[in-house]
Design a protein around this motif. Structure first.
Motif, short mmCIF file in Angstrom:
data_model
loop_
_atom_site.label_atom_id
_atom_site.label_comp_id
_atom_site.label_asym_id
_atom_site.label_seq_id
_atom_site.Cartn_x
_atom_site.Cartn_y
_atom_site.Cartn_z
N THR A 172 6.32 19.93 3.03
CA THR A 172 5.18 20.52 2.67
C THR A 172 4.74 19.93 1.22
O THR A 172 5.26 19.10 0.77
CB THR A 172 5.14 22.25 2.46
N GLU A 180 12.45 27.10 12.26
CA GLU A 180 11.46 26.33 13.05
C GLU A 180 11.52 24.89 12.96
O GLU A 180 10.91 24.26 13.63
CB GLU A 180 10.13 26.88 12.34
N LYS A 219 19.19 24.69 -3.38
CA LYS A 219 19.47 24.58 -4.85
C LYS A 219 20.46 25.95 -5.14
O LYS A 219 21.21 26.02 -6.02
CB LYS A 219 17.71 25.10 -5.51
N LEU A 234 -1.55 25.77 6.54
CA LEU A 234 -0.60 25.52 5.50
C LEU A 234 -0.76 24.30 4.73
O LEU A 234 -0.38 24.45 3.52
CB LEU A 234 0.81 25.47 6.33
N GLY A 271 9.47 24.72 0.52
CA GLY A 271 10.08 25.10 -0.72
C GLY A 271 10.95 26.10 -0.36
O GLY A 271 12.20 26.17 -1.06
N LYS A 281 13.46 39.34 -7.21
CA LYS A 281 13.84 37.82 -7.09
C LYS A 281 14.20 37.29 -8.39
O LYS A 281 13.34 37.49 -9.34
CB LYS A 281 12.30 37.00 -6.59
N HIS A 294 3.07 33.16 -0.02
CA HIS A 294 3.19 32.53 -1.53
C HIS A 294 1.87 31.54 -1.44
O HIS A 294 1.02 31.80 -2.59
CB HIS A 294 4.44 31.72 -1.38
N LEU A 331 6.30 12.72 8.19
CA LEU A 331 6.91 14.08 8.47
C LEU A 331 5.80 15.42 8.19
O LEU A 331 6.15 16.78 8.60
CB LEU A 331 8.07 14.17 7.47
N THR A 332 4.77 15.03 7.61
CA THR A 332 3.75 16.33 7.08
C THR A 332 2.59 16.18 8.11
O THR A 332 1.85 17.10 8.20
CB THR A 332 3.29 15.96 5.82
N SER A 373 8.78 22.03 -5.06
CA SER A 373 9.80 22.41 -5.50
C SER A 373 10.90 21.44 -5.77
O SER A 373 11.99 21.53 -6.75
CB SER A 373 10.48 23.43 -4.54
N ALA A 422 4.68 22.08 -1.64
CA ALA A 422 5.18 23.04 -2.60
C ALA A 422 5.61 22.46 -3.87
O ALA A 422 5.46 22.89 -4.84
CB ALA A 422 6.22 24.05 -2.08
N THR A 429 11.74 20.03 -9.33
CA THR A 429 11.90 21.19 -10.52
C THR A 429 13.52 21.68 -10.73
O THR A 429 13.93 21.86 -9.30
CB THR A 429 10.89 22.46 -10.28
N HIS A 457 11.76 32.73 0.11
CA HIS A 457 12.62 33.35 -1.19
C HIS A 457 14.02 33.50 -1.11
O HIS A 457 14.45 34.35 -1.93
CB HIS A 457 11.83 34.77 -1.31
P1 NAD Z 1 7.92 27.41 3.44
O1 NAD Z 1 9.04 26.25 3.13
O2 NAD Z 1 8.46 28.66 3.55
O3 NAD Z 1 7.46 26.75 4.90
C1 NAD Z 1 6.77 27.32 5.88
C2 NAD Z 1 6.83 27.27 7.01
O4 NAD Z 1 6.36 26.03 7.43
C3 NAD Z 1 8.33 27.42 7.58
O5 NAD Z 1 8.41 28.09 8.84
C4 NAD Z 1 8.62 26.06 7.72
O6 NAD Z 1 9.45 25.69 8.64
C5 NAD Z 1 7.29 25.37 8.23
N1 NAD Z 1 7.07 24.00 7.95
C6 NAD Z 1 7.28 23.24 6.68
N2 NAD Z 1 7.01 21.84 6.95
C7 NAD Z 1 6.49 21.92 8.08
C8 NAD Z 1 5.92 20.54 8.70
N3 NAD Z 1 5.68 19.51 8.19
N4 NAD Z 1 5.55 20.76 10.00
C9 NAD Z 1 5.29 22.23 10.55
N5 NAD Z 1 6.07 23.24 10.06
C10 NAD Z 1 6.35 22.90 8.88
O7 NAD Z 1 6.65 27.11 2.58
P2 NAD Z 1 6.24 26.41 1.11
O8 NAD Z 1 5.10 26.70 0.74
O9 NAD Z 1 6.75 24.87 1.21
O10 NAD Z 1 7.53 27.10 0.25
C11 NAD Z 1 7.34 28.43 -0.41
C12 NAD Z 1 8.64 28.80 -1.31
O11 NAD Z 1 8.96 27.70 -2.11
C13 NAD Z 1 8.34 30.15 -1.93
O12 NAD Z 1 9.56 30.87 -1.67
C14 NAD Z 1 8.15 29.59 -3.37
O13 NAD Z 1 8.75 30.50 -4.09
C15 NAD Z 1 9.12 28.42 -3.33
N6 NAD Z 1 8.88 27.34 -4.24
C16 NAD Z 1 9.79 27.05 -5.27
C17 NAD Z 1 9.36 26.29 -6.22
C18 NAD Z 1 10.47 25.97 -7.33
O14 NAD Z 1 10.12 24.87 -8.10
N7 NAD Z 1 11.43 26.57 -7.27
C19 NAD Z 1 8.15 25.65 -6.31
C20 NAD Z 1 7.18 25.94 -5.35
C21 NAD Z 1 7.54 26.74 -4.30
#
Ligand code: NAD
Length: 353
Positions: free
Chosen positions: A118, A42, A102, A163, A95, A136, A253, A155-156, A122, A120, A125, A68
Motif C-alpha cells: 500500500t 487476506e 515492528k 484503498l 501498514g 494505542k 485510517h 504487488l500494488t 510505515s 501508507a 519510519t 493497529h
Molecule cells: P492495511 O495494512 O491495514 O491494509 C488494509 C487491507 O488491504 C488489508 O486487508 C490488507 O491485507 C489489504 N491489502 C494491502 N495491500 C494490498 C494489495 N496490494 N492488494 C490487495 N489487498 C491489499 O492498510 P494501510 O493503510 O497500509 O495501513 C494502515 C495501518 O498502518 C494503520 O494501523 C496505521 O496506523 C499504520 N501506519 C503506521 C505508520 C507508521 O509509521 N508507524 C505509517 C502509516 C500507517
C-alpha cells in the motif's frame, strides 16, 4: 536560511517492477537464514509466494496481522518468532503488517525486510504503535525501522482503487505536514514536495486505469518519499485530528486522513505560507487546501466524515479531545475554529481558509 538538524534514516531501498526477485540476495545481505513471513489473512497467498521464493530460508508464516497491532497478536507473533528461531522478519503488506513486524523487532532486535503493498509509508519510519484495550501506544525506536525495503509496483496492482486513493492521500498527508513541522528542514522539504508531486501525478491514473504499472510505480515512489518525511520530522494538527477520530470512534485510517487533510491544511494556510506554496506547486493547483480537496474528488474518495461512520453528535467531543494536549502546530489550536473545521469535514464541504 534557518539553522536545522537533519538525521538520515539508514534503510536500504530496492525499487522497481519485479524487484521481489531480489528477495533472496537481500535476505543473504542481512545475514539471515530463517525468515518469519508476516501478512494479513487476506494476503496469505502473497505470504506463500514469498515463502516459496525463500525456500529453506523460510522459518514459517504468521498471517494474522490486523489494523493497529493489538497487543495479543503482537505477543503471539513474538512467541512464534522465538519458537521458530527466526533471525529476520519479512513483512509483505500495508501498514498493519509492517506494524506487526515492528512490534516483533521492538522486543527482539530482529531485522525487518519490508515489502510494502500500500502507500501508507510505515516501512520508512521508526514509529511503532501497539493497541492495548482501546488505547494505542505509539513511540519511536530505531530498532523497528526496516533494514531493507523492496518496493515492487507489480504487488500494488491488486490494491483496490478506493484503498489506492485513500492510502495515497494518507501518504500525501505525511509530506504536507512535514513541510510545516516544528523540526522541518530543507532536505525533507525537497522530498515532501517531490513525494506529493509523484502521487498527484500517479493517483488519478491509477484510479482510472488500475493496471497501469507506470502510474503504480509513480505512486509507490511518492509513498516512499512521503513515508521518509513522516519518519524524519514531527507531525501537527492533521495527524492529531486523525489519531483522535481514529482512536475514539474507530474510523478507517486512510479514509479519515483523506477527508480531514484539505481542512487541516486550510486551517494552517495563513500560518505556513512557504509550505502551502510547495504543496500547491506539487499539486499544480491554485491553493494547497483546494487542490487537495479537488484531488480527493477526482479520485472518487470519500469527502465527508458522516459517510465513514462519525455521528454528528461526536463533533464537539472530537474538537475537545483534539484541542487537549495538541501537537505542535504553526497556528494555535483552539476549540471554536477546530469545531468549525470538523463540522465542515463531517458534512463534506469545501475547506474554508
Ligand atoms: P492495511 O495494512 O491495514 O491494509 C488494509 C487491507 O488491504 C488489508 O486487508 C490488507 O491485507 C489489504 N491489502 C494491502 N495491500 C494490498 C494489495 N496490494 N492488494 C490487495 N489487498 C491489499 O492498510 P494501510 O493503510 O497500509 O495501513 C494502515 C495501518 O498502518 C494503520 O494501523 C496505521 O496506523 C499504520 N501506519 C503506521 C505508520 C507508521 O509509521 N508507524 C505509517 C502509516 C500507517
Amino acid at each position: 536560511m534557518k539553522p536545522f538538524v537533519y538525521t538520515g534514516q539508514p534503510a536500504r531501498v530496492v525499487f522497481g517492477a519485479g524487484s521481489l526477485a531480489q528477495l533472496v540476495p537481500e535476505i543473504e545481505r542481512l545475514g539471515a537464514r530463517r525468515a518469519l513471513v508476516l501478512s494479513t489473512p487476506e494476503q496469505r497467498a502473497s505470504a506463500q509466494d514469498v515463502a516459496s521464493r525463500l525456500g529453506d530460508r523460510c522459518a514459517g508464516i504468521f498471517d494474522r496481522a490486523v489494523m493497529h497491532v493489538p497487543i495479543e497478536i503482537a505477543r503471539e507473533a513474538r512467541a512464534e518468532a522465538k519458537r521458530l528461531d527466526a533471525d529476520c522478519a519479512v513483512a509483505i503488506g500495508g501498514g498493519s503488517t509492517t506494524g506487526l513486524g515492528k512490534a516483533i523487532a521492538l522486543e527482539s532486535d530482529l531485522p525487518i525486510l519490508a515489502i510494502p503493498t500500500t502507500y501508507a509509508g510505515s516501512e520508512m519510519t521508526p514509529i511503532y504503535g501497539i493497541t492495548e484495550g482501546v488505547a494505542k501506544k505509539t513511540g519511536r525506536d530505531a530498532r523497528v525501522l526496516p533494514r531493507t525495503v523492496l518496493y515492487d509496483p507489480t504487488l500494488t496492482l491488486s490494491l483496490p482503487t478506493r484503498l489506492s486513493a485513500t492510502s495515497g492521500m494518507n501518504a500525501i498527508a505525511h509530506a504536507a505536514e512535514g513541510l510545516y513541522a516544528q523540526d522541518a528542514n530543507p532536505i525533507m522539504a525537497l522530498i515532501a514536495e517531490e513525494g506529493i508531486r509523484a502521487l498527484a501525478l500517479g493517483l488519478p491514473q491509477v484510479v482510472a486505469h488500475p493496471s497501469d504499472l507506470d502510474a503504480r510505480g509513480d505512486c509507490l515512489y511518492g509513498a516512499w518519499l512521503c513515508g521518509t518525511v513522516l519518519g524524519s520530522v514531527g507531525m501537527a494538527l492533521h495527524h492529531k485530528l486523525c489519531h483522535t477520530l481514529g482512536g475514539t470512534w474507530n474510523l478507517p485510517h486512510a479514509e479519515t486522513h483523506t477527508i480531514v487533510l484539505p481542512h487541516a491544511i486550510a486551517y494552517n494556510e495563513v500560518a505556513a505560507p512557504d509550505a502551502m506554496t510547495r504543496i500547491a506547486r506539487a499539486l499544480n493547483a491554485r491553493s494547497a487546501a483546494l487542490g487537495l480537496y479537488e484531488l480527493a474528488q477526482k479520485l472518487n474518495a470519500p469527502l465527508a466524515l458522516k459517510d465513514i461512520g462519525l455521528p454528528e453528535s461526536a463533533i464537539d467531543e472530537a474538537a475537545r479531545l483534539a484541542t487537549t494536549n495538541p501537537y505542535y502546530n504553526p497556528r494555535p489550536v483552539t476549540f471554536e475554529p477546530i469545531r468549525e473545521l470538523l463540522r465542515r469535514a463531517w458534512a463534506g464541504l469545501v475547506p474554508a481558509a
